[in-house]
Design an enzyme around this catalytic site. Structure first.
Site, PDB file in Angstrom:
ATOM      1  N   GLY A  17      11.131 -40.128  -5.191  1.00  0.00           N
ATOM      2  CA  GLY A  17      12.562 -41.390  -4.452  1.00  0.00           C
ATOM      3  C   GLY A  17      12.773 -42.186  -4.788  1.00  0.00           C
ATOM      4  CB  SER A  18      12.819 -43.724  -8.289  1.00  0.00           C
ATOM      5  OG  SER A  18      13.425 -42.966  -8.986  1.00  0.00           O
ATOM      6  CG  ASN A  19      16.993 -41.146  -9.346  1.00  0.00           C
ATOM      7  OD1 ASN A  19      17.837 -42.116  -9.919  1.00  0.00           O
ATOM      8  ND2 ASN A  19      16.023 -40.378  -9.959  1.00  0.00           N
ATOM      9  CG  MET A 104      12.307 -30.970  -7.251  1.00  0.00           C
ATOM     10  SD  MET A 104      13.483 -31.752  -9.253  1.00  0.00           S
ATOM     11  CE  MET A 104      12.916 -31.405 -10.092  1.00  0.00           C
ATOM     12  CG  HIS A 105      14.950 -25.422  -2.486  1.00  0.00           C
ATOM     13  ND1 HIS A 105      14.575 -24.768  -2.747  1.00  0.00           N
ATOM     14  CD2 HIS A 105      16.577 -25.477  -1.737  1.00  0.00           C
ATOM     15  CE1 HIS A 105      15.257 -23.727  -1.352  1.00  0.00           C
ATOM     16  NE2 HIS A 105      16.523 -23.564  -1.429  1.00  0.00           N
ATOM     17  CB  ILE A 106      18.070 -23.820  -7.264  1.00  0.00           C
ATOM     18  CG1 ILE A 106      17.564 -24.110  -8.729  1.00  0.00           C
ATOM     19  CG2 ILE A 106      19.137 -22.863  -7.302  1.00  0.00           C
ATOM     20  CD1 ILE A 106      17.110 -22.886  -9.245  1.00  0.00           C
ATOM     21  CG  ASN A 135      21.818 -32.770  -8.941  1.00  0.00           C
ATOM     22  OD1 ASN A 135      20.629 -32.808  -7.792  1.00  0.00           O
ATOM     23  ND2 ASN A 135      21.209 -31.761  -9.465  1.00  0.00           N
ATOM     24  CG  HIS A 137      20.321 -31.985 -14.413  1.00  0.00           C
ATOM     25  ND1 HIS A 137      19.383 -32.013 -14.326  1.00  0.00           N
ATOM     26  CD2 HIS A 137      20.247 -31.611 -16.431  1.00  0.00           C
ATOM     27  CE1 HIS A 137      18.747 -30.725 -15.139  1.00  0.00           C
ATOM     28  NE2 HIS A 137      19.489 -30.620 -16.369  1.00  0.00           N
TER      29      HIS A 137
HETATM   30  C1  GRF Z   1      15.312 -37.852 -11.162  1.00  0.00           C
HETATM   31  O1  GRF Z   1      14.456 -37.813 -13.079  1.00  0.00           O
HETATM   32  C2  GRF Z   1      16.078 -36.225 -11.619  1.00  0.00           C
HETATM   33  O2  GRF Z   1      17.208 -35.668 -12.750  1.00  0.00           O
HETATM   34  C3  GRF Z   1      14.958 -35.584 -10.579  1.00  0.00           C
HETATM   35  O3  GRF Z   1      14.286 -35.880 -10.624  1.00  0.00           O
HETATM   36  C4  GRF Z   1      13.574 -37.177 -10.600  1.00  0.00           C
HETATM   37  C5  GRF Z   1      13.730 -37.085  -9.011  1.00  0.00           C
HETATM   38  O4  GRF Z   1      13.185 -38.784  -9.733  1.00  0.00           O
HETATM   39  N1  GRF Z   1      15.921 -33.953 -10.851  1.00  0.00           N
HETATM   40  P1  GRF Z   1      13.101 -39.511  -8.146  1.00  0.00           P
HETATM   41  O5  GRF Z   1      12.043 -38.798  -6.451  1.00  0.00           O
HETATM   42  O6  GRF Z   1      14.370 -40.231  -7.597  1.00  0.00           O
HETATM   43  O7  GRF Z   1      11.627 -40.840  -8.283  1.00  0.00           O
END
Ligand code: GRF
Length: 225
Positions: A17-19, A104-106, A135, A137
């Protein structure tokens, strides 16, 4: 006094969840004004992102729904049904924007059909206004679709196949990682640089563009008055 319309975001995660944290830290700053994350939904129970949401100030509501536990509990149901169920949880929060941040699920059409208002989510009830979905990527448009894009780009650079890579925020459509780009940022790969250092720089870029991408789409669908 001007009507302060609060823009509502739902964030879907699977991991650290760093994003998500980048979005939380940007809330109600000039980068992401008048915005609230109304729900963080994970398909992994142990996702650290859920802890980040709970520890946010104010704390952000969280939810968990895993594909396998769902299918185990509902043997007659399919992945499509699971995606409809996820969409149901999301649209009940009436978001202006849905952000997939390390989800991480399509997503099958089950999810998109509901959030676009094409299919009902409860009885006959449909979403009245299509909700945008973006999303994140870790590659440039059309370059390394799907999983392990960071490692694949690093290897391609070592083979001299590419000179640089990047990251993007794109709209979600049925084709994986193929929706229209919203924000694209190049990231150089340095000769002799270990992958860990490269990955760190790429994640820093992701933290910037996830906020820019969310702000850009929110300004389209729910502009600040
Ligand atoms: C990110 O690099 C994103 O592009 C990829 O999964 C990673 C998720 O990172 N799909 P976080 O869980 O937000 O740290």
């Amino acid at each position: 006094m001007a009507d302060i319309h609060e823009r509502r975001i739902v964030v879907l995660i699977s991991g650290s969840g760093s994003n998500l944290q980048a979005l939380i830290d940007a809330l109600n700053t000039p980068a992401l004004p008048q915005t609230r994350i109304v729900l963080v939904l994970s398909n992994r129970k142990a996702a650290y992102g859920l802890t980040r949401a709970q520890q946010a100030n104010p704390s952000i509501p969280t939810a968990y729904l895993g594909l396998q536990p769902y299918l185990k509990a509902n043997p007659d149901r399919t992945r499509y049904d699971y995606d409809v169920e996820v969409a149901k949880i999301v649209v009940k929060e009436k978001p202006d924007l849905i952000v997939l941040a390390g989800w991480m699920h399509i997503m099958s059409e089950g999810f998109l059909d509901v959030v676009c208002g094409e299919k009902p989510f409860d009885g006959e009830e449909k979403v009245q206004k299509s909700i945008p979905v973006i999303n994140l990527h870790p590659a440039l448009p059309g370059a390394f679709d799907g999983a392990h894009a960071i490692e694949r780009a690093y290897e391609a650079f070592q083979k001299g196949e590419i000179a640089h890579t990047g990251a993007m925020v794109h709209r979600v459509v049925k084709e994986v990682d193929r929706g229209e780009p919203v924000v694209v940022q190049q990231v150089e790969i340095k000769e002799g640089e270990p992958i860990e250092a490269f990955e760190e720089r790429l994640h820093k870029t992701e933290w910037e563009i996830i906020v820019k991408g969310a702000a850009k789409v929110l300004d389209e669908v729910a502009p600040i008055q």
